[in-house]
Design a protein around this motif. Structure first.
Motif, PDB file in Angstrom:
ATOM      1  N   THR A  88      -1.708 -68.711  10.483  1.00 55.85           N
ATOM      2  CA  THR A  88      -2.693 -69.129   9.475  1.00 55.85           C
ATOM      3  C   THR A  88      -2.110 -68.997   8.070  1.00 55.85           C
ATOM      4  OG1 THR A  88      -3.540 -66.896   9.182  1.00 55.85           O
ATOM      5  CG2 THR A  88      -4.552 -68.222  10.936  1.00 55.85           C
ATOM      6  N   ASP A  89      -2.776 -69.610   7.111  1.00 56.86           N
ATOM      7  CA  ASP A  89      -2.318 -69.514   5.725  1.00 56.86           C
ATOM      8  C   ASP A  89      -2.279 -68.058   5.246  1.00 56.86           C
ATOM      9  OD1 ASP A  89      -2.018 -72.231   5.691  1.00 56.86           O
ATOM     10  OD2 ASP A  89      -3.609 -72.640   4.244  1.00 56.86           O
ATOM     11  N   ASP A  90      -3.230 -67.237   5.665  1.00 59.28           N
ATOM     12  CA  ASP A  90      -3.197 -65.815   5.280  1.00 59.28           C
ATOM     13  C   ASP A  90      -1.966 -65.127   5.856  1.00 59.28           C
ATOM     14  OD1 ASP A  90      -5.396 -65.811   3.656  1.00 59.28           O
ATOM     15  OD2 ASP A  90      -6.799 -65.068   5.190  1.00 59.28           O
ATOM     16  N   THR A 123       6.379 -71.226   1.057  1.00 54.07           N
ATOM     17  CA  THR A 123       5.424 -71.177   2.164  1.00 54.07           C
ATOM     18  C   THR A 123       6.051 -71.554   3.525  1.00 54.07           C
ATOM     19  OG1 THR A 123       4.750 -73.365   1.418  1.00 54.07           O
ATOM     20  CG2 THR A 123       3.331 -71.520   0.806  1.00 54.07           C
ATOM     21  N   THR A 126      -3.077 -77.165   4.803  1.00 53.55           N
ATOM     22  CA  THR A 126      -2.391 -75.874   4.772  1.00 53.55           C
ATOM     23  C   THR A 126      -1.675 -75.700   3.437  1.00 53.55           C
ATOM     24  OG1 THR A 126      -0.537 -74.599   5.696  1.00 53.55           O
ATOM     25  CG2 THR A 126      -0.418 -76.972   5.953  1.00 53.55           C
ATOM     26  N   ILE A 127      -1.434 -74.427   3.073  1.00 58.12           N
ATOM     27  CA  ILE A 127      -0.647 -74.166   1.855  1.00 58.12           C
ATOM     28  C   ILE A 127       0.836 -74.443   2.102  1.00 58.12           C
ATOM     29  CG2 ILE A 127      -2.240 -72.473   0.870  1.00 58.12           C
ATOM     30  CD1 ILE A 127      -0.253 -70.274   1.908  1.00 58.12           C
ATOM     31  N   ALA A 128       1.241 -74.564   3.357  1.00 56.18           N
ATOM     32  CA  ALA A 128       2.653 -74.852   3.675  1.00 56.18           C
ATOM     33  C   ALA A 128       2.882 -76.359   3.547  1.00 56.18           C
ATOM     34  CB  ALA A 128       3.002 -74.354   5.066  1.00 56.18           C
ATOM     35  N   THR A 176       5.855 -69.236   6.716  1.00 59.91           N
ATOM     36  CA  THR A 176       5.442 -69.716   8.033  1.00 59.91           C
ATOM     37  C   THR A 176       6.434 -69.247   9.105  1.00 59.91           C
ATOM     38  OG1 THR A 176       4.480 -71.688   6.998  1.00 59.91           O
ATOM     39  CG2 THR A 176       4.931 -71.806   9.364  1.00 59.91           C
ATOM     40  N   ALA A 233       0.961 -69.815  -4.124  1.00 59.19           N
ATOM     41  CA  ALA A 233       0.582 -69.322  -2.800  1.00 59.19           C
ATOM     42  C   ALA A 233       0.350 -67.815  -2.799  1.00 59.19           C
ATOM     43  CB  ALA A 233       1.661 -69.691  -1.776  1.00 59.19           C
ATOM     44  N   VAL A 264       0.812 -66.644   6.486  1.00 59.53           N
ATOM     45  CA  VAL A 264       1.938 -67.193   5.715  1.00 59.53           C
ATOM     46  C   VAL A 264       2.119 -66.382   4.426  1.00 59.53           C
ATOM     47  CG1 VAL A 264       2.735 -69.191   4.367  1.00 59.53           C
ATOM     48  CG2 VAL A 264       1.703 -69.546   6.637  1.00 59.53           C
ATOM     49  N   ARG A 265       1.018 -66.151   3.707  1.00 61.29           N
ATOM     50  CA  ARG A 265       1.082 -65.371   2.457  1.00 61.29           C
ATOM     51  C   ARG A 265       1.608 -63.958   2.724  1.00 61.29           C
ATOM     52  NH1 ARG A 265      -4.135 -67.545   2.045  1.00 61.29           N
ATOM     53  NH2 ARG A 265      -4.219 -69.319   0.617  1.00 61.29           N
ATOM     54  N   ALA A 298       2.483 -74.217  10.535  1.00 54.06           N
ATOM     55  CA  ALA A 298       1.286 -73.609   9.964  1.00 54.06           C
ATOM     56  C   ALA A 298       0.089 -74.104  10.773  1.00 54.06           C
ATOM     57  CB  ALA A 298       1.140 -74.011   8.502  1.00 54.06           C
TER      58      ALA A 298
END
Ligand SMILES: *Cc1c(COP(=O)(O)O)cnc(C)c1O
Ligand SMILES: [Zn+2]
Length: 422
Positions: free
Chosen positions: A339-341, A360, A308-310, A364, A398, A343-344, A284
């Motif tokens: 990026t986290d976006d 997450t 990071t959300i991961a 990733t 997430a 990843v989502r 991530a």
């Protein structure tokens, strides 16, 4: 496990570690006797298991149980491993992913779905091997510092084994992962700090206290070998052959290096045909020390503070990061980050194309797969495996904000028609 367990080294039973012969330093090659050691006494380099493998056949493996113990001859575990209680992880599904492949412009894609392990992440594999080592070394406490999934796996395995189990996590961890540990053990310790702080604390406790087996600290060489089973399974499930490309998430980097080790062992043992394959690492952007080093061709990993959300990949100072660079360079792969976006978006993409809800870490990995195709670092014509290492129910938050009901309506037919969904 300083003294008490080290003393027991002399009373190790025959075959306690199967066909393992020694601990071997990754840096200088110095060999140490099998025991609760993880750093080379000569150079402090990380220790790895050395083996004298027997001749193993595909048929012997196929006749084994439908879990990681079908590969027990290639792991540092005794031949009677199945008789001690453990969570029996592994032999998870390798699913053809034609819809996702079409979406990404790939010809042949598989998802290795490790979210169906007993505690819903790949960590059950490594913990099963660490539990065996802890038992054979006479440890009295089973423990770990964890980014979440490891704590779940250690707590569950410790409960089954009837061992005192203590797990340490960063206090900001996702609530589902906290509950998933606390349900198995009363001894869950939340630490105000990052994973790297928790890890440092665990090293200190391991040095001070007798009889503690920290799965990813002082029995790490045994623990890490469990990740090889992912590589063995992928090859076996493809009909005893290697894929052309494999995309793997990177936290400490252990899993990635061990999947590569597994492929090389299968070639050496004549269980698969020798062929080139490329290994890709996924991070991530908010915790991408290995990806950054790869892209800048840096000779070392510069530690970062994760954001990071991961969270399951949020290791800012990855122990095996440097070896991930070696593997990706040697095989012609790469390390990328998203990026986290992204990843989502990738979590939702995998769910809607293949019916697989990943956490997450999987977002990733799928996000990086997409990026690797788009940037032409990965060949879309070649056969590719992407590893999903954990379950989406553990990181609901997430995506909770990005998916939801299309409409909330009165319980009438007219109201439903008005939604346009009829
Ligand atoms: C721990 C973990 C990884 C990566 O593990 P390393 O071997 O430390 O690189 C990947 N995915 C999930 C879900 C994990 O929990
Ligand atoms: Zn050494």
């Amino acid at each position: 496990m300083s003294t008490a367990v080290a003393e027991k080294k002399t009373t190790l039973r025959d075959g306690a570690f199967g066909h393992a012969t020694a601990l071997s330093c990754r840096e200088c090659g110095h060999q140490t006797a099998l025991g609760p050691f993880y750093a080379c006494p000569e150079c402090f380099g990380p220790l790895e298991i050395a083996y004298d493998f027997p001749q193993v056949t595909r048929e012997e493996i196929e006749a084994g149980p439908r879990n990681i113990w079908r590969y027990k001859a290639l792991l540092p575990v005794p031949s009677d491993i199945e008789s001690s209680p453990n969570t029996e992880p592994g032999f998870t599904r390798l699913l053809p992913a034609a819809n996702l492949a079409r979406e990404l412009g790939l010809t042949r894609l598989w998802v290795k779905d490790d979210s169906t392990n007993p505690t819903n992440s790949f960590k059950d594999r490594v913990v099963a091997c660490a539990l065996s080592a802890a038992r054979e070394l006479g440890a009295t406490v089973f423990a770990c510092p964890s980014t979440g999934n490891l704590a779940n796996a250690v707590a569950a395995a410790g409960a089954r084994a009837g061992m005192k189990t203590v797990v340490f996590i960063p206090s900001n961890l996702e609530q589902p992962k906290q509950v998933n540990s606390a349900v198995f053990t009363e001894q869950l310790v939340a630490v105000d700090g990052t994973y790297d702080d928790v890890n440092k604390l665990a090293q200190e406790i391991a040095a001070e206290e007798d009889g503690w087996a920290f799965v990813n600290v002082n029995v790490r060489p045994y623990y890490a070998e469990g990740s090889k089973t992912l590589g063995y399974e992928i090859a076996e499930q493809l009909g005893w052959r290697l894929p052309d490309q494999v995309v793997i998430p990177v936290a400490s980097g252990s899993q990635l290096t061990k999947v590569d080790k597994a492929f090389r062992e299968l070639i050496t043992l004549g269980l698969v045909e020798d062929k080139p394959y490329k290994v890709y690492g996924a991070q991530a952007a908010g915790c991408s020390p290995v990806s950054t080093a790869f892209k800048t061709d840096a000779p070392a990993i510069r530690p970062v503070k994760p954001d990071t959300i991961a969270k399951s990949l949020a290791i800012g100072n990855p122990a095996d990061g440097i070896y991930v660079l070696d593997v990706c360079h040697r095989t012609g792969g790469a390390v990328e980050d998203v990026t986290d976006d992204e990843v989502r978006a990738a979590i939702v993409l995998l769910a809607r194309t293949e019916g697989i809800f990943t956490e997450t870490a999987g977002g990733t990995t799928v996000g990086v797969l997409k990026k690797l195709v788009e940037t032409r670092q990965l060949d879309p014509e070649l056969e590719t495996v992407v590893i999903n290492t954990g379950h989406g129910l553990k990181t609901l938050d997430a995506v909770a904000g990005s998916v939801g009901p299309a409409a909330t309506i009165a319980p009438t037919y007219d109201a439903f028609v008005a939604t346009g969904l009829a």
